[in-house]
Design a protein around this motif. Structure first.
Motif, short mmCIF file in Angstrom:
data_model
loop_
_atom_site.label_atom_id
_atom_site.label_comp_id
_atom_site.label_asym_id
_atom_site.label_seq_id
_atom_site.Cartn_x
_atom_site.Cartn_y
_atom_site.Cartn_z
N THR A 174 6.12 -2.94 -3.11
CA THR A 174 5.32 -2.23 -4.11
C THR A 174 5.32 -0.74 -3.81
OG1 THR A 174 3.23 -2.32 -2.89
CG2 THR A 174 3.79 -4.24 -4.28
N LEU A 175 4.91 0.04 -4.81
CA LEU A 175 4.78 1.48 -4.59
C LEU A 175 3.72 1.76 -3.53
CD1 LEU A 175 5.48 4.38 -5.30
CD2 LEU A 175 3.83 4.26 -7.18
N ARG A 176 2.64 1.02 -3.54
CA ARG A 176 1.59 1.23 -2.53
C ARG A 176 2.16 1.04 -1.12
NH1 ARG A 176 -3.79 1.59 -2.32
NH2 ARG A 176 -4.02 1.12 -4.55
N ASP A 177 3.00 0.03 -0.94
CA ASP A 177 3.61 -0.20 0.37
C ASP A 177 4.43 1.02 0.79
OD1 ASP A 177 2.63 -2.83 0.80
OD2 ASP A 177 4.18 -3.63 -0.50
N ALA A 178 5.20 1.56 -0.15
CA ALA A 178 6.04 2.72 0.17
C ALA A 178 5.19 3.94 0.51
CB ALA A 178 6.96 3.03 -1.01
N VAL A 179 4.15 4.19 -0.30
CA VAL A 179 3.28 5.35 -0.06
C VAL A 179 2.52 5.19 1.26
CG1 VAL A 179 1.29 6.64 -0.92
CG2 VAL A 179 3.10 5.92 -2.50
N ASP A 180 2.03 4.01 1.53
CA ASP A 180 1.34 3.78 2.81
C ASP A 180 2.26 4.06 3.99
OD1 ASP A 180 -0.98 3.06 1.52
OD2 ASP A 180 -0.74 0.91 1.82
N ALA A 181 3.53 3.66 3.85
CA ALA A 181 4.48 3.86 4.94
C ALA A 181 4.74 5.34 5.20
CB ALA A 181 5.79 3.15 4.62
N VAL A 182 4.96 6.12 4.14
CA VAL A 182 5.23 7.55 4.35
C VAL A 182 3.98 8.28 4.81
CG1 VAL A 182 7.18 7.60 2.75
CG2 VAL A 182 4.90 8.15 1.89
N ARG A 183 2.82 7.88 4.30
CA ARG A 183 1.58 8.55 4.72
C ARG A 183 1.28 8.23 6.19
NH1 ARG A 183 -1.81 7.35 0.43
NH2 ARG A 183 -1.30 9.28 -0.64
N ASP A 184 1.51 7.00 6.59
CA ASP A 184 1.32 6.64 8.00
C ASP A 184 2.27 7.42 8.91
OD1 ASP A 184 -0.63 4.84 7.29
OD2 ASP A 184 0.64 3.06 7.49
N ALA A 185 3.40 7.82 8.37
CA ALA A 185 4.38 8.60 9.13
C ALA A 185 4.08 10.10 9.09
CB ALA A 185 5.78 8.34 8.61
N GLY A 186 2.99 10.47 8.43
CA GLY A 186 2.57 11.87 8.41
C GLY A 186 3.09 12.70 7.27
N LEU A 187 3.65 12.06 6.23
CA LEU A 187 4.17 12.81 5.09
C LEU A 187 3.11 12.90 3.99
CD1 LEU A 187 6.78 11.18 6.42
CD2 LEU A 187 7.94 12.20 4.44
N THR A 188 3.18 13.97 3.22
CA THR A 188 2.35 14.12 2.03
C THR A 188 3.12 13.56 0.84
OG1 THR A 188 1.33 16.13 2.90
CG2 THR A 188 1.15 15.75 0.53
#
Length: 266
Positions: A174-188
């Protein structure tokens, strides 16, 4: 010399044009000398077999050498067999069968500074072009989210012209999964959306200088309000002329390069 277009092996390879078969066998097609060269140079570990015609094309010697250097199985086939294996209408005399991978969004985003997220992108040409642009702009990963086209679709693979093998490519449910992954990695997370603020404002404010993930939505409908809400900010490209809009691949290319410029001019 593989000469029978009706052999079980040829039928099995041709079946990889279908998503169901790619998933069942964990394999995908790579067609054409440019894509096969990039596969052999950058990801020889993925290659199962390379099939080529026995001709005098300029790429023949190089492909043969790369396959030999990589210890990859190389087989000759007739023009008819290559055509039967290929998904393209005008095959170029070389096809490789490669193993697909299942990289996670978290793995792809780890340590990244620029990531492209493709959400429900359905057109293979668009998907491949965005992936190629991300590679050219120095992005660290591309994530296919939701019901986006399979990154191993033959038309996606061809349109990347080898970029598929240059950087991590992952699939998120899902998009949420992708956004959570990049945010957890420190990306905006920035959503590319016509209702957002001008990208020049974001760049002037230094918002593109850091680690950024761009979310690109479906070609026809873009991103819904709920999908935009998952991002930290919505940003648009201004239209200075009379054009109604930019297509997905063009807009994505510009935004990825804007971010690359900002990150390199700090």
């Amino acid at each position: 010399m593989l000469s029978s277009t009706k052999s079980e092996r040829v039928r099995r390879i041709a079946s990889l044009a279908r998503k169901k078969e790619r998933r069942a066998h964990g394999r995908f097609l790579v067609e054409g000398p440019q894509a096969v060269r990039e596969l052999l140079v950058h990801r020889p570990d993925l290659v199962e077999t390379v099939y080529t015609t026995l001709g005098s094309e300029s790429w023949q010697v190089e492909v043969d050498r790369l396959a030999s250097d990589a210890g990859v199985r190389l087989e000759r086939a007739t023009d008819d067999v290559i055509a039967a294996m290929s998904e393209t209408v005008s095959p170029q005399g070389v096809v490789a069968v490669a193993r697909s991978w299942k990289g996670s969004a978290a793995e792809a985003a780890a340590g990244a500074r620029l990531v492209a997220i493709l959400h429900e992108i359905r057109d293979p040409g668009n998907a491949g072009t965005v992936l190629r642009a991300a590679d050219a702009a120095g992005a660290d990963a591309v994530i296919f989210a939701g019901e986006s086209i399979d990154p191993f679709h033959p038309k996606v693979v061809r349109s990347t012209t080898g970029s598929l093998f240059h950087l991590p490519v992952a699939v998120a449910p899902t998009l949420r999964d992708a956004v959570d992954a990049v945010r957890d990695a420190g990306l905006t997370a920035f959503a590319a959306d016509v209702r957002g603020s001008d990208v020049l404002e974001a760049r002037a404010a230094g918002e593109l200088d850091g680690a950024v993930a761009w979310i690109f939505g479906n070609e026809a409908r873009g991103l819904s309000e709920a999908e935009r809400a998952l991002a930290d900010r919505s940003v648009r490209l201004p239209i200075y002329g009379a054009a109604e809009s930019l297509n997905l691949a063009t807009a994505a290319s510009v935004l990825l390069y804007e971010t690359a410029f900002a990150q390199r001019s700090r």
